[in-house]
Scaffold this motif. Sequence first.
Motif, mmCIF file in Angstrom:
data_model
loop_
_atom_site.group_PDB
_atom_site.id
_atom_site.type_symbol
_atom_site.label_atom_id
_atom_site.label_comp_id
_atom_site.label_asym_id
_atom_site.label_seq_id
_atom_site.Cartn_x
_atom_site.Cartn_y
_atom_site.Cartn_z
ATOM 1 N N ASN A 16 26.295 -4.210 -3.326
ATOM 2 C CA ASN A 16 25.288 -3.170 -3.543
ATOM 3 C C ASN A 16 24.239 -3.304 -2.448
ATOM 4 O O ASN A 16 23.802 -4.404 -2.123
ATOM 5 N N THR A 17 23.848 -2.168 -1.863
ATOM 6 C CA THR A 17 22.998 -2.223 -0.670
ATOM 7 C C THR A 17 21.551 -2.588 -1.002
ATOM 8 O O THR A 17 20.782 -2.877 -0.090
ATOM 9 N N LEU A 18 21.174 -2.582 -2.297
ATOM 10 C CA LEU A 18 19.852 -3.111 -2.663
ATOM 11 C C LEU A 18 19.897 -4.635 -2.755
ATOM 12 O O LEU A 18 18.889 -5.281 -3.000
ATOM 13 N N ARG A 19 21.096 -5.176 -2.573
ATOM 14 C CA ARG A 19 21.342 -6.628 -2.550
ATOM 15 C C ARG A 19 20.835 -7.336 -3.807
ATOM 16 O O ARG A 19 20.202 -8.389 -3.739
ATOM 17 N N VAL A 20 21.106 -6.723 -4.937
ATOM 18 C CA VAL A 20 20.747 -7.340 -6.203
ATOM 19 C C VAL A 20 21.824 -8.356 -6.563
ATOM 20 O O VAL A 20 23.018 -8.070 -6.488
ATOM 21 N N ASN A 21 21.368 -9.529 -6.954
ATOM 22 C CA ASN A 21 22.275 -10.625 -7.233
ATOM 23 C C ASN A 21 22.752 -10.578 -8.690
ATOM 24 O O ASN A 21 22.463 -11.475 -9.459
ATOM 25 N N ALA A 22 23.481 -9.506 -9.041
ATOM 26 C CA ALA A 22 23.977 -9.376 -10.419
ATOM 27 C C ALA A 22 25.459 -9.760 -10.450
ATOM 28 O O ALA A 22 26.096 -9.921 -9.405
ATOM 29 N N ARG A 23 25.991 -9.889 -11.648
ATOM 30 C CA ARG A 23 27.404 -10.240 -11.793
ATOM 31 C C ARG A 23 28.107 -9.234 -12.697
ATOM 32 O O ARG A 23 27.459 -8.575 -13.520
ATOM 33 N N ALA A 24 29.420 -9.140 -12.530
ATOM 34 C CA ALA A 24 30.224 -8.289 -13.406
ATOM 35 C C ALA A 24 31.122 -9.188 -14.241
ATOM 36 O O ALA A 24 31.670 -10.173 -13.735
ATOM 37 N N LYS A 25 31.270 -8.835 -15.512
ATOM 38 C CA LYS A 25 32.175 -9.607 -16.375
ATOM 39 C C LYS A 25 33.578 -9.610 -15.775
ATOM 40 O O LYS A 25 34.257 -10.623 -15.728
ATOM 41 N N LEU A 26 33.996 -8.444 -15.298
ATOM 42 C CA LEU A 26 35.305 -8.335 -14.646
ATOM 43 C C LEU A 26 35.173 -7.410 -13.436
ATOM 44 O O LEU A 26 34.520 -6.367 -13.520
ATOM 45 N N HIS A 298 9.556 5.063 4.972
ATOM 46 C CA HIS A 298 9.805 6.312 4.254
ATOM 47 C C HIS A 298 9.488 6.090 2.785
ATOM 48 O O HIS A 298 10.042 5.186 2.153
ATOM 49 N N ALA A 299 8.608 6.940 2.252
ATOM 50 C CA ALA A 299 8.067 6.709 0.910
ATOM 51 C C ALA A 299 9.074 6.930 -0.217
ATOM 52 O O ALA A 299 8.820 6.557 -1.358
ATOM 53 N N LEU A 300 10.236 7.527 0.101
ATOM 54 C CA LEU A 300 11.237 7.747 -0.953
ATOM 55 C C LEU A 300 12.116 6.531 -1.197
ATOM 56 O O LEU A 300 12.921 6.519 -2.117
ATOM 57 N N VAL A 301 11.980 5.537 -0.339
ATOM 58 C CA VAL A 301 12.970 4.458 -0.333
ATOM 59 C C VAL A 301 12.426 3.182 -0.998
ATOM 60 O O VAL A 301 11.454 2.588 -0.534
ATOM 61 N N LEU A 302 13.073 2.812 -2.084
ATOM 62 C CA LEU A 302 12.763 1.552 -2.769
ATOM 63 C C LEU A 302 13.452 0.434 -1.983
ATOM 64 O O LEU A 302 14.622 0.572 -1.624
ATOM 65 N N VAL A 303 12.709 -0.657 -1.713
ATOM 66 C CA VAL A 303 13.305 -1.726 -0.902
ATOM 67 C C VAL A 303 13.234 -3.080 -1.601
ATOM 68 O O VAL A 303 12.335 -3.342 -2.388
ATOM 69 N N ASN A 304 14.207 -3.911 -1.254
ATOM 70 C CA ASN A 304 14.226 -5.302 -1.707
ATOM 71 C C ASN A 304 13.892 -6.174 -0.494
ATOM 72 O O ASN A 304 14.697 -6.307 0.421
ATOM 73 N N HIS A 305 12.683 -6.743 -0.494
ATOM 74 C CA HIS A 305 12.239 -7.541 0.657
ATOM 75 C C HIS A 305 12.953 -8.880 0.746
ATOM 76 O O HIS A 305 12.741 -9.615 1.711
ATOM 77 N N GLY A 306 13.724 -9.240 -0.248
ATOM 78 C CA GLY A 306 14.426 -10.529 -0.176
ATOM 79 C C GLY A 306 15.181 -10.817 -1.453
ATOM 80 O O GLY A 306 16.373 -10.566 -1.539
ATOM 81 N N HIS A 307 14.437 -11.310 -2.436
ATOM 82 C CA HIS A 307 15.132 -11.803 -3.622
ATOM 83 C C HIS A 307 14.711 -11.107 -4.899
ATOM 84 O O HIS A 307 14.739 -11.711 -5.973
ATOM 85 N N ALA A 308 14.320 -9.845 -4.810
ATOM 86 C CA ALA A 308 13.953 -9.125 -6.035
ATOM 87 C C ALA A 308 15.181 -9.012 -6.939
ATOM 88 O O ALA A 308 16.297 -8.772 -6.467
ATOM 89 N N SER A 309 14.970 -9.188 -8.229
ATOM 90 C CA SER A 309 16.069 -8.979 -9.183
ATOM 91 C C SER A 309 16.155 -7.478 -9.466
ATOM 92 O O SER A 309 15.221 -6.717 -9.167
#
Length: 342
Positions: A16-26, A298-309
């Motif tokens: 995921n391009t927001l680079r969220v460190n989530a997991r999938a069961k499968l 750009h004000a429309l874009v939510l960003v992850n500066h590093g390690h945001a969950s």
Amino acid sequence: MGGYTLTENAPLASRNTLRVNARAKLLAELRDASKLPELLDFPAVRSAPLLVLGEGSNLLLAGDFDGTVLAMETRGVQVEQDGDTARIAVAAGERWDDFVRWSLGQGYAGLENLILIPGTVGAAPIQNIGAYGTEVAEFIESVEAWDTRERRVAQLDRASCAFGYRDSLFKHEPGRYIVTAVRFALPRSRELRLDYAGIREELARMGVARPAPFHVAEAVVHLRTRKLPDPAVIGNAGSFFKNPVVGAAQAEALKRDHPELPAWPQADGRSKLSAAWLIEAAGLKGSRDGDAGISNRHALVLVNHGHASGGELWAFAQHVIATVAAKFGVRLEPEPVVVGAR
Ligand code: EPU
């Protein structure tokens, strides 16, 4: 082998391009679309929620996914020439930007304004991707999808897809269809779309007086590169908010108080407002809470500066929605798919 791979408790950070460190069961990685019914029939898959994933460029994983993530990794492009029009069937897992560049290289027109949009071909019809005055719907003849309700392959023509601004049937009936391929009709030439702010200026800067589609594509690449943060450099999912469409009376009142607010009249008399302007005017451009924030480009874009969950990013998005609503009385809606939100 087998057309797909299954992995339990799979990490999704690189998907995921927001680079969220989530997991999938499968995690199911599908390389052969004909194996989809077999895959969906596994008891573990049948009994749990399903999330179809392309490049993960229009997705916020607000938490872990307690179900199956289906990664579409099918490939293939088939062309049929029909006079001056090419009918092109493209597998859902192909990268959108690769397909755009290939089509321009083959001398087909139409997709030049849509260059450099992240994501896969299969994802393009779902939100009817659009940029610089063009929406993909215009070039889609039909969408092939697995209909999970009827348990058969469906061929949905353009009218059945009910395309709108960042909208389609696939959003209205979430979970029902899994897009497996898209059929495009591309002309050899068309009247170029040069009216969106910035394009003519960019062409002039490039010294191009009589533009061809590839010139327009190059101009769009320059504009996007300048304006939008690169997901390879900083985690983001492009525009995180849709431009809100409001009634004529509300638009007039807002324009009276804020004459600089960009507003585009719609065919139905309502007005589409610039969400980026509203967010910037609310003082949120470049703001952050920990690693979750709004891009300073750009004000429309939510960003992850590093390690945001995912939860932190979602909380920040809601802070933006609440702040804009309090200041302007306009409720912004997220544009990407948000899953696992509490
Ligand atoms: N603006 C601001 N502050 C900003 C950025 C823009 O005030 O930080 C104002 C400017 O006045 C500008 C206006 O907003 O003239 C419009 O900005 P822009 O041309 O960047 O377009 P947008 O409406 O903000 C939409 C799409 C983008 C697409 C561009 C160009 C949506 C939700 N977003 O943005 O799509 O690239 O137009 O066509 O419709 C995406 O969907 O992920 C995406 C990036």
